[in-house]
Design a protein around this motif. Structure first.
Motif, mmCIF file in Angstrom:
data_model
loop_
_atom_site.group_PDB
_atom_site.id
_atom_site.type_symbol
_atom_site.label_atom_id
_atom_site.label_comp_id
_atom_site.label_asym_id
_atom_site.label_seq_id
_atom_site.Cartn_x
_atom_site.Cartn_y
_atom_site.Cartn_z
ATOM 1 N N ALA A 15 0.730 -1.145 -0.022
ATOM 2 C CA ALA A 15 0.021 -0.194 0.011
ATOM 3 C C ALA A 15 0.909 1.281 0.113
ATOM 4 O O ALA A 15 0.488 2.316 0.385
ATOM 5 C CB ALA A 15 -0.983 -0.017 1.366
ATOM 6 N N ASP A 16 2.375 1.189 -0.587
ATOM 7 C CA ASP A 16 2.732 2.288 -0.633
ATOM 8 C C ASP A 16 2.752 2.790 -2.272
ATOM 9 O O ASP A 16 3.626 2.450 -2.926
ATOM 10 C CB ASP A 16 4.462 1.952 -0.270
ATOM 11 N N TYR A 17 1.571 3.503 -2.351
ATOM 12 C CA TYR A 17 1.237 3.484 -3.859
ATOM 13 C C TYR A 17 2.160 4.888 -4.375
ATOM 14 O O TYR A 17 2.121 4.789 -5.588
ATOM 15 C CB TYR A 17 -0.277 4.204 -3.655
ATOM 16 N N ASP A 18 2.456 5.658 -3.732
ATOM 17 C CA ASP A 18 3.487 6.809 -4.272
ATOM 18 C C ASP A 18 4.879 6.090 -4.530
ATOM 19 O O ASP A 18 5.447 6.533 -5.530
ATOM 20 C CB ASP A 18 3.590 8.085 -3.026
ATOM 21 N N GLY A 19 5.395 5.084 -3.728
ATOM 22 C CA GLY A 19 6.586 4.619 -4.167
ATOM 23 C C GLY A 19 6.320 3.747 -5.137
ATOM 24 O O GLY A 19 7.439 3.549 -6.254
ATOM 25 N N ALA A 20 5.248 3.029 -5.297
ATOM 26 C CA ALA A 20 5.003 2.213 -6.506
ATOM 27 C C ALA A 20 4.702 3.092 -7.828
ATOM 28 O O ALA A 20 5.379 2.501 -8.889
ATOM 29 C CB ALA A 20 3.685 1.342 -6.246
ATOM 30 N N ILE A 21 4.208 4.040 -7.607
ATOM 31 C CA ILE A 21 4.043 4.994 -8.907
ATOM 32 C C ILE A 21 5.437 5.341 -9.281
ATOM 33 O O ILE A 21 5.541 5.262 -10.551
ATOM 34 C CB ILE A 21 3.104 6.174 -8.534
ATOM 35 N N ALA A 22 6.350 5.889 -8.596
ATOM 36 C CA ALA A 22 7.701 6.193 -8.975
ATOM 37 C C ALA A 22 8.525 5.083 -9.772
ATOM 38 O O ALA A 22 9.072 5.299 -10.752
ATOM 39 C CB ALA A 22 8.548 6.793 -7.724
ATOM 40 N N LEU A 23 8.291 3.962 -9.042
ATOM 41 C CA LEU A 23 9.039 2.649 -9.611
ATOM 42 C C LEU A 23 8.432 2.096 -10.767
ATOM 43 O O LEU A 23 9.166 1.725 -11.960
ATOM 44 C CB LEU A 23 9.180 1.567 -8.477
ATOM 45 N N PHE A 24 6.981 2.120 -11.065
ATOM 46 C CA PHE A 24 6.402 1.693 -12.287
ATOM 47 C C PHE A 24 6.735 2.906 -13.219
ATOM 48 O O PHE A 24 6.819 2.317 -14.515
ATOM 49 C CB PHE A 24 4.740 1.402 -12.122
ATOM 50 N N GLN A 25 6.879 4.090 -13.207
ATOM 51 C CA GLN A 25 7.270 4.972 -14.076
ATOM 52 C C GLN A 25 8.612 4.744 -14.677
ATOM 53 O O GLN A 25 8.762 4.821 -15.732
ATOM 54 C CB GLN A 25 7.061 6.248 -13.533
#
Length: 228
Positions: free
Chosen positions: A103-113
């Protein structure tokens, strides 16, 4: 009709809470296998061998479901600056999946990008990263951004036409990733949540037309259309 509408809204909420991470976990497993195949084929190249070895420890942790150590390993390799290209895209994708599950969505967003930026034209990696980014945006409540990502996703990776004759003759083009129906169903839910009922209906109709042989998405789309 009201009961069907309430049931549809309930399904939207349930989907956002439960289903996104399950899809991403499954993709991570699939891509581990794909990564291994790609690395094996490229094993004659010294640079590819070096990149594969850098991913090795993190993949080993992932294989045994030790996701905390896998995340630490992938992040360490990403931050080291030694990974590049497709290997960097894979590491960022795997790390993004794990952060999403946590549920670390900000971290996930950065990595997916980061994965998208480095995946090049490798469809399975690029598509999984875009799908992950859209899912994380959904969890953050940024439904408009998620819908735009998934609309572009379907245009880029959805190749099936729904032509029954071509399908019978096995000439129908195949999607570049198996998760196009999932992306389209997410679009139905997103458009519906955003109040774009006609768009939601149009995508649902397309699911039935093109992916009528793909359950449970065809069944969900039919159920959604029945509520109109």
């Amino acid at each position: 009709m009201a009961n069907e509408s309430n049931q549809s809204n309930s399904e939207i909420k349930e989907f956002f809470v439960q289903h996104g991470s399950k899809v991403l976990v499954a993709l991570a497993v699939i891509l581990v296998v794909v990564a291994g195949v790609v690395q094996f084929k490229d094993s004659r190249k010294a640079a590819a061998v070096e990149q594969a070895e850098l991913l090795g420890t993190g993949l080993t942790y992932l294989y045994v479901n030790d996701k905390d150590n896998a995340l630490s390993e992938f992040e360490a390799k990403i931050n080291s600056g030694k990974l590049n290209g497709l290997a960097l895209a894979k590491a960022a994708l795997f790390a993004g999946n794990i952060k999403f599950e946590k549920a670390d969505y900000d971290g996930a967003i950065a990595l997916f990008q980061k994965s998208i930026d480095n995946a090049g034209s490798v469809a399975l990696v690029r598509s999984a990263a875009i799908h992950g980014l859209a899912s994380a945006k959904m969890e953050k409540g940024d439904y408009s951004a998620a819908a735009k990502l998934l609309e572009d996703f379907v245009k880029e990776f959805g190749k099936r036409t729904g032509d029954k004759e071509d399908r019978f003759q096995k000439e129908e083009p195949q999607d570049e990733t198996p998760i196009v129906p999932d992306a389209m169903w997410k679009l139905v839910l997103l458009h519906n949540e955003l109040g774009s009922k006609n768009k939601a209906k149009s995508v649902a109709e397309r699911i039935v037309e093109v992916y009528g042989d793909t359950q449970p998405y065809a069944d969900r789309a039919k159920k959604f259309l029945a509520s109109f």
